[in-house]
Write a protein that holds these residues in place. Structure first.
Motif: not given
Ligand SMILES: N=c1c2ncn([C@@H]3O[C@H](COP(=O)(O)OP(=O)(O)OP(=O)(O)O)[C@@H](O)[C@H]3O)c2ncn1[C@@H]1O[C@H](COP(=O)(O)O)[C@@H](O)[C@H]1O
Length: 107
Positions: A8-13, A15-17, A23-27, A39-41, A43-48, A65-71
């Motif tokens: 489900r999360v993969g499909a949402v990701i 759809s943001r292309k 409009t969105s963080y992923v977009a 870079k985010k991958v 950073e999240e690996a380091t934070e892990t 969870a952050d690492l998996w999401f950005h991966s």
């Molecule tokens: N799972 C996630 C998810 N995990 C983390 N994040 C975002 O990833 C970023 C994590 O970065 P950091 O921890 O470094 O926090 P930060 O310093 O505020 O981030 P930056 O300023 O560096 O971007 C944050 O901005 C979080 O909001 C996520 N954003 C989105 N999702 C999923 O993706 C879907 C689509 O998201 P949108 O594209 O925003 O609609 C959502 O419904 C979720 O299911």
């Protein structure tokens, strides 16, 4: 819970292309391009690692969870899905021993 959440999360990701970055963080991440995604991958690996070194299980879960999401965003950049990784893990399930893994490693 099962691996449907990954799909489900993969499909949402996916759809943001091509969506407007505002409009969105992923977009926004897709709009910035591969270097920003990687870079985010990194950073999240380091934070892990830091969470694990702190010995804080809740923080480890949060950071992984952050690492998996950005991966998954990185996978989507290459037109790949969580299923591609799940299939690779499933393929490895019956393997044992270092030699078997080395023999199947991509170039
Ligand atoms: N799972 C996630 C998810 N995990 C983390 N994040 C975002 O990833 C970023 C994590 O970065 P950091 O921890 O470094 O926090 P930060 O310093 O505020 O981030 P930056 O300023 O560096 O971007 C944050 O901005 C979080 O909001 C996520 N954003 C989105 N999702 C999923 O993706 C879907 C689509 O998201 P949108 O594209 O925003 O609609 C959502 O419904 C979720 O299911």
């Amino acid at each position: 819970m099962n691996d449907d959440i990954l799909r489900r999360v993969g499909a949402v990701i996916d759809s943001r292309k091509g969506a407007a970055p505002s409009t969105s963080y992923v977009a926004k991440l897709f709009d910035k391009g591969l270097d920003s995604i990687l870079k985010k991958v990194g950073e999240e690996a380091t934070e892990t690692v830091m969470a694990a070194k702190d010995g804080d299980p809740k923080k480890v879960v949060y950071e992984v969870a952050d690492l998996w999401f950005h991966s998954m965003v990185a996978l989507a950049h290459f037109g790949l899905t969580p299923d591609d990784v799940l299939q690779e893990l499933a393929r490895r399930e019956g393997l044992s021993g270092l030699a078997e893994f080395a023999a199947r490693k991509p170039d």
